[in-house]
Design an enzyme around this catalytic site. Structure first.
Site, short mmCIF file in Angstrom:
data_model
loop_
_atom_site.label_atom_id
_atom_site.label_comp_id
_atom_site.label_asym_id
_atom_site.label_seq_id
_atom_site.Cartn_x
_atom_site.Cartn_y
_atom_site.Cartn_z
N SER A 62 0.76 -1.28 0.10
CA SER A 62 0.00 0.01 -0.02
C SER A 62 0.79 1.28 0.09
O SER A 62 0.61 2.06 -0.82
CB SER A 62 -1.00 0.08 1.16
OG SER A 62 -1.72 -1.12 1.16
N GLU A 63 1.87 1.36 0.87
CA GLU A 63 2.86 2.56 0.82
C GLU A 63 4.14 1.95 1.43
O GLU A 63 4.29 1.15 2.03
CB GLU A 63 2.39 3.37 2.09
CG GLU A 63 1.49 4.48 1.50
CD GLU A 63 -0.07 4.02 1.71
OE1 GLU A 63 -0.22 2.92 2.44
OE2 GLU A 63 -0.98 4.39 1.31
N THR A 64 5.19 2.61 0.71
CA THR A 64 6.31 2.59 1.10
C THR A 64 6.88 3.80 1.70
O THR A 64 6.75 4.92 1.20
CB THR A 64 7.42 2.28 -0.11
OG1 THR A 64 6.98 1.02 -0.44
CG2 THR A 64 8.99 2.05 0.33
N HIS A 98 -0.16 4.02 8.83
CA HIS A 98 0.38 2.68 9.23
C HIS A 98 1.89 2.72 8.75
O HIS A 98 3.00 2.13 9.56
CB HIS A 98 -0.40 1.46 8.48
CG HIS A 98 -0.50 1.52 7.17
ND1 HIS A 98 -1.44 1.95 6.47
CD2 HIS A 98 0.34 1.08 6.07
CE1 HIS A 98 -1.43 2.07 5.23
NE2 HIS A 98 -0.38 1.36 5.02
#
Length: 356
Positions: A62-64, A98
């Site tokens: 989802s995200e880095t 997160h």
């Protein structure tokens, strides 16, 4: 159980995907691999945006998060302030809960940063992360949604029509838009069951995802329902949730986000306004571990707290850059919302609860 720091360092070095002090570590927050963290020595050695985007696409989470020391004399184990940016597999985003929690977890538990408070300079302003015993608390701004006006309703009509087909137009009883994060919130009827919410197949067409008139207004879609015993939105002990939700963001390359702290900056004030409760009990989709407790007051900060680093879980994915397997560190999360002025004071002082 909390792994000894020496074990984490050994694993970190063994599975490092980049030169010393550059690491890619994916974080299964709430039981799912949803974020990755890379540490970069300083702004003088920082990666260009195109490289960051390629790494985020490779991770395909989802995200880095990219954590950068601000000065050449700074270090991950002693500095207080860092630069933090988040990339989905396709674009950079303004805020990710997160992934910020993941970054703080790496700094505190892997890099061994002994400061009680860390500051992250981001596109959403300065975010705070506080190490409280074996947990981490994050301070986030709130983003209260507002009723969708007719002008915006007309511009995003294709999206609304599609969502109406998926959930049933008669099922939608409220539509609101969060102005800062551009999240569209659809509240469904209270008799919408938990299995029904879980069963919706939301696959927003490419023609909508790529529509400029829509993407300049919308960055994500929240489906939410008030929990009750009647609609089966209860936990394992039969206690009803105050709300349940799902979040979709194909506009930024995430078909469905398995966990999202930023969505709760919208859900918290929305459901607090409707239920007038100081504490809200929420759930994301169907993962038992994705239960959130939100303690909310007007003009609040969103506080996310994680449990200790639970275990090392090895991913089957390999970096094409080195062929090394990428290690995962498991953390669990809860969510609280505190009043801004008082919460910041309590937050900085390490208080476990706000003073009302």
């Amino acid at each position: 159980m909390l792994l000894p720091s020496s074990r984490l360092v050994e694993i970190r070095r063994q599975y490092a995907c980049f030169p010393p002090n550059r690491y890619l570590i994916s974080i299964p927050c709430l039981g799912l691999p949803v974020a990755a963290v890379q540490l970069v020595d300083s702004v003088l050695q920082d990666l260009d945006d195109a490289t960051k985007q390629k790494i985020a696409a490779e991770m395909n989470l989802s995200e880095t998060a990219f954590v950068t020391c601000l000065h050449t004399t700074d270090s991950f184990d002693s500095s207080v302030t860092f630069r933090l940016r988040w990339f989905t597999p396709s674009v950079e985003v303004d805020l990710c809960g997160h992934a910020t929690l993941a970054a703080a977890t790496i700094l505190f538990f892997v890099s061994g940063n002994q400061n009680r408070m860390l500051h992250f300079e981001t596109r959403s302003g300065t975010l705070l992360a506080m190490h409280k015993e074996d947990s981490i608390a994050l301070g986030f701004p709130q983003d209260p949604p507002m009723p969708l006006d007719q002008w915006n309703r007309t511009k995003i009509k294709p999206l609304l029509d599609y969502l109406g087909e998926v959930v049933g137009e008669d099922s939608v009883i409220d539509i609101q838009l969060a102005p800062t994060s551009r999240k569209l919130l659809l509240r469904l009827r209270d008799n919408t069951s938990m299995p029904t919410l879980q069963g919706f197949r939301v696959d927003i067409p490419t023609s909508i995802v790529t529509s400029k008139s829509i993407t300049e207004i919308i960055r994500g879609v929240i489906l939410t329902v008030k929990g009750s015993v009647e609609n089966q939105a209860v936990d394992g002990e039969g206690v009803p949730y105050d709300f349940v939700s799902r979040y979709f963001a194909p506009f930024v390359g995430i078909p469905e986000d398995p966990v999202t702290g930023s969505a709760h900056t919208v859900l918290g004030p929305y459901w607090n306004n409707l239920q007038n409760k100081n504490t809200l009990y929420g759930k994301r989709k169907d993962k038992e571990s994705s239960q959130n407790t939100l303690t909310f007051h007007p003009e609040c900060l969103l506080q996310l707290s994680n449990a200790v680093v639970a275990e090392e879980v090895y991913s089957s994915r390999c970096s094409p850059i080195t062929g090394s397997r990428l290690p995962d560190i498991a953390v669990s999360c809860s969510v609280e919302c505190w009043r801004s002025e008082e919460s910041q004071s309590s937050f900085r002082n390490g208080s476990s609860s706000p003073k009302y």
